[in-house]
Write a protein that holds these residues in place. Structure first.
Motif, PDB file in Angstrom:
ATOM      1  N   TRP A  10       4.476  13.727   1.326  1.00 43.02           N
ATOM      2  CA  TRP A  10       5.002  12.389   1.046  1.00 43.02           C
ATOM      3  C   TRP A  10       6.160  12.113   1.974  1.00 43.02           C
ATOM      4  O   TRP A  10       7.123  12.894   2.022  1.00 43.02           O
ATOM      5  CB  TRP A  10       5.429  12.258  -0.412  1.00 43.02           C
ATOM      6  N   LEU A  11       6.070  11.019   2.689  1.00 40.47           N
ATOM      7  CA  LEU A  11       7.127  10.605   3.593  1.00 40.47           C
ATOM      8  C   LEU A  11       7.795   9.367   2.951  1.00 40.47           C
ATOM      9  O   LEU A  11       7.272   8.250   3.013  1.00 40.47           O
ATOM     10  CB  LEU A  11       6.565  10.249   4.975  1.00 40.47           C
ATOM     11  N   GLY A  12       8.973   9.614   2.268  1.00 38.34           N
ATOM     12  CA  GLY A  12       9.653   8.529   1.537  1.00 38.34           C
ATOM     13  C   GLY A  12      10.119   7.410   2.459  1.00 38.34           C
ATOM     14  O   GLY A  12      10.081   6.228   2.099  1.00 38.34           O
ATOM     15  N   GLY A  13      10.581   7.746   3.677  1.00 37.79           N
ATOM     16  CA  GLY A  13      11.062   6.735   4.609  1.00 37.79           C
ATOM     17  C   GLY A  13       9.942   5.822   5.026  1.00 37.79           C
ATOM     18  O   GLY A  13      10.138   4.615   5.246  1.00 37.79           O
ATOM     19  N   GLU A  14       8.732   6.309   5.181  1.00 32.72           N
ATOM     20  CA  GLU A  14       7.600   5.508   5.620  1.00 32.72           C
ATOM     21  C   GLU A  14       6.742   5.067   4.442  1.00 32.72           C
ATOM     22  O   GLU A  14       5.739   4.366   4.621  1.00 32.72           O
ATOM     23  CB  GLU A  14       6.729   6.301   6.615  1.00 32.72           C
ATOM     24  N   GLN A  15       7.111   5.525   3.248  1.00 24.70           N
ATOM     25  CA  GLN A  15       6.372   5.155   2.039  1.00 24.70           C
ATOM     26  C   GLN A  15       4.863   5.393   2.202  1.00 24.70           C
ATOM     27  O   GLN A  15       4.017   4.523   1.895  1.00 24.70           O
ATOM     28  CB  GLN A  15       6.642   3.660   1.684  1.00 24.70           C
ATOM     29  N   LYS A  16       4.513   6.604   2.639  1.00 28.77           N
ATOM     30  CA  LYS A  16       3.098   6.960   2.791  1.00 28.77           C
ATOM     31  C   LYS A  16       2.937   8.478   2.668  1.00 28.77           C
ATOM     32  O   LYS A  16       3.885   9.237   2.818  1.00 28.77           O
ATOM     33  CB  LYS A  16       2.544   6.493   4.139  1.00 28.77           C
ATOM     34  N   PHE A  17       1.676   8.861   2.351  1.00 33.17           N
ATOM     35  CA  PHE A  17       1.288  10.295   2.399  1.00 33.17           C
ATOM     36  C   PHE A  17       0.682  10.585   3.760  1.00 33.17           C
ATOM     37  O   PHE A  17      -0.208   9.841   4.200  1.00 33.17           O
ATOM     38  CB  PHE A  17       0.283  10.601   1.289  1.00 33.17           C
TER      39      PHE A  17
END
Ligand code: FES
Length: 423
Positions: free
Chosen positions: A355-362
Motif C-alpha cells: 500500500w502506497l499511502g502517498g499515491e493512494q494505491k496498491f
C-alpha cells in the motif's frame, strides 16, 4: 729193521683198533700188489717213521664191532680218537673232507692246519696266484676257521648276490652317527639330525607322562618305570595303519558338509529377509508422508474489531502479515461509507502488493500492477481486481472476517451484503 708201513696200513690199523702189523703181513692179507718202491709209500714213509701209530682207544668203533660198514661221521670219529694229530693220522680227516666236498655235504670239517691236508692248497703267496673259489671253499671247510666273506657265501649254499642283498638291510638300518648340529653342512644330515632329536624328545615326553600317570595312580617306582618303558616302546613302534578318525573329526567334517549344503539356502533366506525389511521401511515412510503430524489448518475466521474503530479512507495493514488481508474503510467504490477486507494477493501471479499511502494505491513489486483503494486494477498485467473476504458482525458488534469465502468484483459479487459492512 722193521719194515715201513704204508698209509693204508696205518689207516686200517687205526680203524681195526689193533696194533700195527708188519708190512709183509699187511701186504699178504690186504695189499699183495703194493710194493715198497711205489711213490705213495715213499712219500708217506718219513711220516710213519716220525709218528708211530698209537694204540686205539677201547671205545673206538670198528666195522667188526659194529657189524656193518662205518658211516662218514663214525670214520671221522675213529680217526680223531686214534691219537694225536700225526701227519699220517691226519690224512684220513683230510680225505674225508675231500669226500665231503665231492658229495656236496655242508658239514664243516674239524679245525686242522691247512698244511696238513694235501688236498688243500696253500695260501696265495705260496701258490703265486689268487685262490680259486673251490680252493677257498675247501680251505674254509678243512681249516675250520671263520670263512672270509668271499668264501662264506658259497659255503652257505647261497649265491653271493643273495647274501649281499640279505646283509644290505641290516647295514641300512644301523643308526648313523651324525656330527653336532653346528658342524653339519649337508641338508640331508641336518634333516636326519632334527628327526632323531624330535624322536628322542617324543620318547622322553611319553616316558615322563607315563611315569607321572603311574605315580599318580599309586603305582610303585618299579611299575612306573615299566609303564614309562612301555610308553617309549609304543612311541617307537611305527604305525603302519592310518589312525581311525575320531568322532570330533567326523563331526567337523559333517558340519562342513552341512554348511556347504545350507550355505545357498541361508543366502536366499537372507536376501528375502532384506527385501521384506526394505518394503516395510518404504511403506512406513509412505504412510508418514500421507499422514503428516500437522493436519489442522489455521482458523479461517478472525475478529478484527468494531467497524467504527477504523478511520475513513484508511487501509489497515495490521492483519496483512499474519492473515493476508487489509481492512479498508472508504467511500470510493459506490459512494457509501463501508468497511471490507481485501486479500493481499496480486491477481496477476500472486505476489503481495504494497500500500502506497502517498499515491493512494496498491502497487505490486513483481510486475508493477496497480490497484485503487477500492481494489480495482488500473495498471500493469493484473487482469482483474483484488478479491474480498466474507465479513460479518459478531454478537458483541465486532467485525468477523471469514477467509473461507471470497467475493470477486468481475462476477458482481461485491454487491452481496456479506462482502462489506456499512460503517
Ligand atoms: Fe503482481 Fe505480476 S504479480 S503484477
Amino acid at each position: 729193521m722193521a719194515k715201513r708201513l704204508s698209509v693204508k696200513e696205518m689207516l686200517e690199523a687205526a680203524r681195526q683198533g689193533g696194533p700195527a702189523k708188519p708190512a709183509d703181513e699187511v701186504e699178504a692179507s690186504a695189499a699183495p700188489t703194493e710194493t715198497p718202491d711205489s711213490p705213495a709209500a715213499e712219500s708217506t714213509a718219513p711220516a710213519a717213521e716220525s709218528a708211530p701209530v698209537p694204540a686205539p682207544a677201547a671205545n673206538v668203533p670198528s666195522p667188526a664191532s659194529l657189524g656193518r660198514p662205518m658211516t662218514l661221521k663214525e670214520k671221522l670219529a675213529a680217526a680223531r680218537a686214534g691219537g694225536s694229530a700225526p701227519p699220517a693220522a691226519a690224512a684220513p680227516p683230510a680225505a674225508a673232507a675231500a669226500e665231503v666236498v665231492a658229495a656236496g655235504v655242508t658239514e664243516q670239517a674239524p679245525a686242522e692246519p691247512a698244511s696238513a691236508s694235501p688236498a688243500v692248497p696253500a695260501p696265495a703267496p705260496s701258490l703265486g696266484r689268487p685262490l680259486t673259489l673251490k680252493e677257498k671253499l675247501a680251505a674254509a671247510r678243512v681249516g675250520g676257521g671263520t670263512p672270509t666273506a668271499s668264501a662264506a657265501t658259497p659255503a652257505a649254499g647261497k649265491p653271493a648276490g643273495a647274501t649281499a642283498a640279505a646283509t644290505a638291510p641290516a647295514k641300512s638300518n644301523a643308526p648313523r652317527t651324525l656330527p653336532p648340529l653346528d658342524k653339519i653342512t649337508d641338508p640331508k644330515d641336518l634333516a636326519e639330525a632334527l628327526r632323531q632329536s624330535g624322536a628322542k624328545k617324543a620318547k622322553e615326553s611319553a616316558a615322563l607322562a607315563a611315569s607321572k600317570a603311574a605315580e599318580a595312580a599309586g603305582a610303585t617306582p618299579a611299575k612306573a618305570a615299566t609303564a614309562a618303558k612301555a610308553a617309549v616302546q609304543k612311541e617307537t613302534k611305527p604305525q603302519s595303519v592310518l589312525p581311525k578318525p575320531s568322532k570330533a573329526t567326523a563331526g567337523v567334517a559333517g558340519t562342513t558338509r552341512r554348511a556347504f549344503v545350507a550355505g545357498p539356502i541361508s543366502w536366499i533366506v537372507l536376501g528375502w529377509a532384506s527385501f521384506a525389511a526394505g518394503v516395510t521401511l518404504f511403506s512406513a515412510m509412505l504412510g508418514r508422508f500421507m499422514f503428516p503430524n500437522v493436519l489442522a489448518e489455521p482458523p479461517s475466521t478472525v475478529k478484527v474489531g468494531l467497524p467504527s474503530t477504523f478511520e475513513p479512507e484508511e487501509v489497515n495493514e495490521r492483519f496483512k502479515a499474519e492473515w493476508g488481508f487489509w481492512i479498508v474503510r472508504s467511500t470510493r467504490y459506490n459512494g457509501e461509507d463501508i468497511v471490507y477486507a481485501l486479500q493481499s494477493v496480486c491477481t496477476h501471479l500472486g505476489c503481495p502488493p504494497n500500500w502506497l499511502g502517498g499515491e493512494q494505491k496498491f502497487k505490486c513489486p513483481c510486475h508493477g500492477s496497480g490497484f485503487y483503494i477500492s481494489g480495482v486494477n488500473f495498471e500493469g498485467p493484473a487482469p482483474r481486481p483484488l478479491e474480498r473476504f466474507k465479513v460479518t458482525l459478531a454478537d458483541d458488534g465486532q467485525m468477523i472476517v471469514d477467509k473461507s469465502q471470497k467475493y470477486q468484483q468481475e462476477l458482481g459479487q461485491w454487491s452481496e451484503p456479506e462482502s462489506y459492512i456499512t460503517a
